[in-house]
Design an enzyme around this catalytic site. Structure first.
Site, mmCIF file in Angstrom:
data_model
loop_
_atom_site.group_PDB
_atom_site.id
_atom_site.type_symbol
_atom_site.label_atom_id
_atom_site.label_comp_id
_atom_site.label_asym_id
_atom_site.label_seq_id
_atom_site.Cartn_x
_atom_site.Cartn_y
_atom_site.Cartn_z
ATOM 1 N N TYR A 142 0.826 -1.203 0.000
ATOM 2 C CA TYR A 142 0.000 0.000 0.000
ATOM 3 C C TYR A 142 0.867 1.263 0.000
ATOM 4 C CZ TYR A 142 -4.598 -2.112 0.888
ATOM 5 O OH TYR A 142 -5.779 -2.795 0.782
ATOM 6 N N LYS A 187 3.685 -15.449 2.985
ATOM 7 C CA LYS A 187 3.958 -16.191 1.751
ATOM 8 C C LYS A 187 5.474 -16.368 1.682
ATOM 9 C CE LYS A 187 2.677 -17.990 -2.208
ATOM 10 N NZ LYS A 187 1.912 -19.244 -2.323
ATOM 11 N N ASP A 219 -2.215 -18.532 0.871
ATOM 12 C CA ASP A 219 -3.138 -19.276 -0.002
ATOM 13 C C ASP A 219 -3.852 -20.357 0.807
ATOM 14 O OD1 ASP A 219 -0.630 -20.451 0.228
ATOM 15 O OD2 ASP A 219 -0.490 -21.072 -1.865
ATOM 16 N N ASP A 243 -6.195 -7.242 4.084
ATOM 17 C CA ASP A 243 -7.325 -6.636 3.372
ATOM 18 C C ASP A 243 -8.165 -7.733 2.713
ATOM 19 O OD1 ASP A 243 -8.897 -4.603 2.120
ATOM 20 O OD2 ASP A 243 -7.813 -5.001 0.258
ATOM 21 N N ASP A 247 -12.146 -9.496 3.997
ATOM 22 C CA ASP A 247 -13.363 -9.517 3.168
ATOM 23 C C ASP A 247 -13.864 -10.956 3.071
ATOM 24 O OD1 ASP A 247 -13.311 -6.770 2.486
ATOM 25 O OD2 ASP A 247 -13.980 -7.217 0.451
HETATM 26 C C1 IPM Z 1 -10.449 -1.573 3.838
HETATM 27 C C2 IPM Z 1 -10.657 -0.949 2.489
HETATM 28 C C3 IPM Z 1 -9.509 0.005 2.168
HETATM 29 C C4 IPM Z 1 -8.231 -0.821 2.146
HETATM 30 C C5 IPM Z 1 -9.686 0.809 0.871
HETATM 31 C C6 IPM Z 1 -10.968 1.592 0.858
HETATM 32 C C7 IPM Z 1 -8.501 1.709 0.618
HETATM 33 O O1 IPM Z 1 -10.828 -1.910 1.502
HETATM 34 O O2 IPM Z 1 -10.407 -0.824 4.836
HETATM 35 O O3 IPM Z 1 -10.314 -2.795 3.925
HETATM 36 O O4 IPM Z 1 -7.877 -1.406 1.109
HETATM 37 O O5 IPM Z 1 -7.559 -0.877 3.179
HETATM 38 MN MN MN Z 2 -10.803 -3.954 2.257
#
Ligand code: IPM
Ligand code: MN
Length: 354
Positions: A142, A187, A219, A243, A247
């Site tokens: 990032y 990894k 993975d 990240d 999700d």
């Molecule tokens: C999160 C989001 C952010 C990230 C984006 C919006 C920059 O996806 O907080 O997980 O990638 O960290």
């Molecule tokens: Mn995210």
């Protein structure tokens, strides 16, 4: 307690869920005789439109002058679909995390019994899953050196020993207070940065003999998370892997709209839902305010306000049990409630519950 809280609604569904987070905090303040002072700031696409900067100095100053930040979401499809745009809403959030040195992002994942059926995963696989993802938030790809030209581009995944050590300490802290099991996700079979992570973790694990430390390639971890989520107690990983994995982990709970997080480090702590700005839903009053409200609960707990945090959590639980739910988690045969109806129900519960 007196707390100055910076409120940053941002984009998309941001302002709708932000209002519910503030409402719940106001209710708690009234009930427990706290003084919470809210001041709103611009961030993301909203800030680009107003002043041409996704994280204006004024917002930075507001954050520095506050005790905590309640953030909602950033992101706008106008920028997603234009890779040439020199400025992007996400830069606002990234700049805020970086300039406040909020290196530890805590993302707890747990299930609600009455929502097990909402997950696409089998109930017997996810029932009882309860773990914490500790995501490094200010390093890695990032923020590493980037290069972009017409036919070549790269991002650099840089980590220093110090950055790895401090996030591992946070993760060990959580493991010590939980079931004393830490999984370091990397990894290391391919990436040099991951090999440093593993080396530092292997040195540090000796300092925490009470904690069982294990190592897993990312993975494999992505598979294990949905195949056997109860395996995990505390999972620690670098920024990008964290990240993606969080999700994925939201699928266990049944909706992305349920996951809160806390980002802490050197300066003002930030409380932010895991989900994004969901622009398609903006203005429709269908967004789930729970991730925002639970982020507010994490804010309260950060300042030692345990009873207050517990009431908010109980209220959220009760709203789900009573089927006061937004469309993402409502039962098929029942009418869904709006963002505001759910927020108001939860606030009302907080004002009355014992
Ligand atoms: C999160 C989001 C952010 C990230 C984006 C919006 C920059 O996806 O907080 O997980 O990638 O960290
Ligand atoms: Mn995210």
């Amino acid at each position: 307690m007196e707390l100055n809280i910076a409120v940053l609604p941002g984009d998309g569904i941001g302002s709708e869920i932000s209002a519910q987070g503030v409402l719940v905090l106001e209710t708690i303040a009234r009930r427990f005789n706290h003084k919470f002072i809210f001041r709103t700031g611009l961030i993301g696409a909203a800030a680009i439109e107003a002043v041409g900067d996704p994280f204006p100095n004024e917002t930075m100053q507001l954050c520095l002058d506050s005790d905590a930040i309640l953030f909602s979401a950033v992101g706008d499809p106008r920028y997603d679909n234009d890779p040439t745009s020199p400025v992007r809403p996400e830069q606002g959030l990234l700049k805020m995390r970086k300039s406040l040195e909020l290196y530890a992002n805590i993302r707890p994942i747990s299930t609600y019994k009455s929502l097990l059926e909402r997950s696409p995963l089998k109930e017997e696989v996810i029932e009882g899953a309860d773990f914490v993802c500790v995501r490094e938030l200010t390093g890695g790809m990032y923020f590493g050196e980037k290069y972009e030209s017409v036919d070549k581009a790269y991002d650099t995944n840089v980590y220093s020993r110090n950055e790895i050590e401090r996030i591992l300490r946070v993760a060990y802290g959580y493991a010590l207070n939980r079931n004393k099991h830490l999984t370091v996700v990397d990894k290391a079979n391919v990436l040099a940065s991951s090999r440093l992570w593993r080396k530092v973790a292997q040195e540090m694990e000796k300092e925490y003999p009470e904690v069982k430390t294990d190592y897993m390639f990312v993975d494999n971890a992505s598979m294990r998370l949905i195949q056997d989520p109860r395996f995990f107690d505390v999972l620690v990983t670098e920024n990008t892997f964290g990240d993606i994995l969080t999700d994925e982990a939201s699928v266990i709970t049944g909706s992305m709209g349920l996951l809160p997080s806390a980002s802490t480090g050197e300066k003002t702590p930030l409380f932010e839902p895991v989900h994004g700005s969901w622009p398609e839903a903006a203005g429709k009053h269908i967004a789930n305010p729970i991730a925002q409200i639970l982020s507010a609960a994490m804010l309260l707990e950060h300042f030692g306000l345990k009873d207050e945090g517990k009431i908010v959590r109980d209220a959220v639980q009760a709203s789900i049990e009573n089927s006061i739910r937004t469309p993402d988690i409502q039962k098929k045969e029942l009418k869904p409630y709006t963002t505001e109806e759910v927020g108001e129900w939860i606030a009302d519960y907080c004002s009355k519950a014992n």
